[in-house]
Design a protein around this motif. Structure first.
Motif, mmCIF file in Angstrom:
data_model
loop_
_atom_site.group_PDB
_atom_site.id
_atom_site.type_symbol
_atom_site.label_atom_id
_atom_site.label_comp_id
_atom_site.label_asym_id
_atom_site.label_seq_id
_atom_site.Cartn_x
_atom_site.Cartn_y
_atom_site.Cartn_z
ATOM 1 N N ASP A 193 0.810 -1.216 0.000
ATOM 2 C CA ASP A 193 0.000 0.000 0.000
ATOM 3 C C ASP A 193 0.846 1.271 0.000
ATOM 4 O O ASP A 193 0.292 2.371 -0.095
ATOM 5 C CB ASP A 193 -0.923 -0.002 1.232
ATOM 6 C CG ASP A 193 -1.969 -1.101 1.154
ATOM 7 O OD1 ASP A 193 -2.282 -1.549 0.043
ATOM 8 O OD2 ASP A 193 -2.457 -1.527 2.221
ATOM 9 N N ARG A 194 2.168 1.125 0.095
ATOM 10 C CA ARG A 194 3.040 2.294 0.152
ATOM 11 C C ARG A 194 3.934 2.464 -1.072
ATOM 12 O O ARG A 194 4.575 3.505 -1.221
ATOM 13 C CB ARG A 194 3.942 2.228 1.396
ATOM 14 C CG ARG A 194 3.224 2.326 2.731
ATOM 15 C CD ARG A 194 4.243 2.515 3.854
ATOM 16 N NE ARG A 194 5.022 3.729 3.660
ATOM 17 C CZ ARG A 194 6.205 3.964 4.254
ATOM 18 N NH1 ARG A 194 6.743 3.054 5.040
ATOM 19 N NH2 ARG A 194 6.850 5.101 4.024
ATOM 20 N N ALA A 224 1.346 -0.725 -8.937
ATOM 21 C CA ALA A 224 1.339 0.325 -7.919
ATOM 22 C C ALA A 224 2.527 1.272 -8.042
ATOM 23 O O ALA A 224 2.512 2.364 -7.471
ATOM 24 C CB ALA A 224 1.321 -0.299 -6.525
#
Length: 259
Positions: A193-194, A224
């Motif tokens: 998520d980072r 991502a």
């Protein structure tokens, strides 16, 4: 053989190549149960023209010390060596667990990262059913059998058995406490998520036949990344061993600004 004392461990490293060579240093970080010799092909290729740093993580290879329980702690060891060598800005190249360390360095110290290359690595550990079963029985089988089972399945079908056995022998020399604590560190690693925060150009090189960290998981990670180049190679999880020349070629194009 240069060494550095870091928090109760003696870390062995190599620092080769011209400091005024082509670009910032390349920093090679090996994976779980491996050692810095995984990068012999890359060291031989890059060190005549560029500074190259590689190290044995604590408890691996010729470094001693007990295992680290988090990837962040492992990254701290790497950073301590780089600080000692005054490598303020660098390109981390990490294989498997080493790629997790590289991502941690990129997230925590973005100002020091020129580019980054991740080899057979991911941002979140997600186990297949087979890997989950292997983990479930890991504490109930002989240690060397546990290591052998993990290393055996790391290679693509058809890879020479004697070379696999050699990797198993080398990995089995890593102390059990180090193997298991680092395994736990990988299990808890999760920065998926980072990774959108990592703005540096990133190369993702992965083996098509990797069943340890499947290519589908890497592609999920790649989506991502804001600035990522993906290369898929006909190999398993041990790409630096299975296809060293192809890996070196991909790295050479990337670090010099090519795709």
């Amino acid at each position: 053989m240069p060494q550095l004392e870091v928090d109760g461990a003696t870390l062995t490293y190599d620092d080769e190549g011209p400091r005024d060579g082509d670009g910032v240093p390349l920093v090679f970080i090996h994976g779980w149960t491996a050692n810095r010799r995984r990068w012999d092909h890359q060291l031989a290729h890059f060190s005549p023209k560029r500074r190259v740093i590689r190290l044995d993580l604590r408890g691996h290879g010729e470094s001693d010390g007990s295992g680290r329980r988090t990837v962040e702690e492992l990254a701290g060891d790497v950073l301590a060596v780089l600080d000692h060598l005054e490598a303020d800005r660098f390109i981390p190249v990490g294989h498997s667990m080493g790629g997790m360390i590289a991502q941690t360095l990129a997230l925590e110290h973005p100002e020091r990262i020129e580019r980054m290359a991740l080899v057979n690595s991911i941002s979140r550990m997600t186990y297949s059913r087979g890997r989950g079963l292997l983990m479930a029985v890991s504490t109930r089988v002989p240690f060397k059998l546990f290591v052998a089972a993990n290393i055996q399945r790391a290679f693509a079908p058809g890879y020479p058995r004697e070379q696999i056995r050699e990797c198993i022998r080398a990995s089995s020399a890593t102390p059990r406490e180090v193997v298991m604590t680092c395994y736990g560190a990988m299990r808890s690693f999760d920065v998926l998520d980072r990774v959108g925060e990592i703005r540096t150009p990133t190369l993702l090189v992965h083996g098509y036949h990797d069943i340890q960290l499947p290519v589908s998981q890497m592609l999920r990670m790649a989506k991502a990344y804001p600035d990522a180049v993906v290369r898929i190679v006909d190999a398993g999880h041990e790409l630096p061993v299975e296809k060293p020349a192809e890996l070196t070629s991909a790295l050479d194009r990337f670090v010099t600004g090519g795709a």
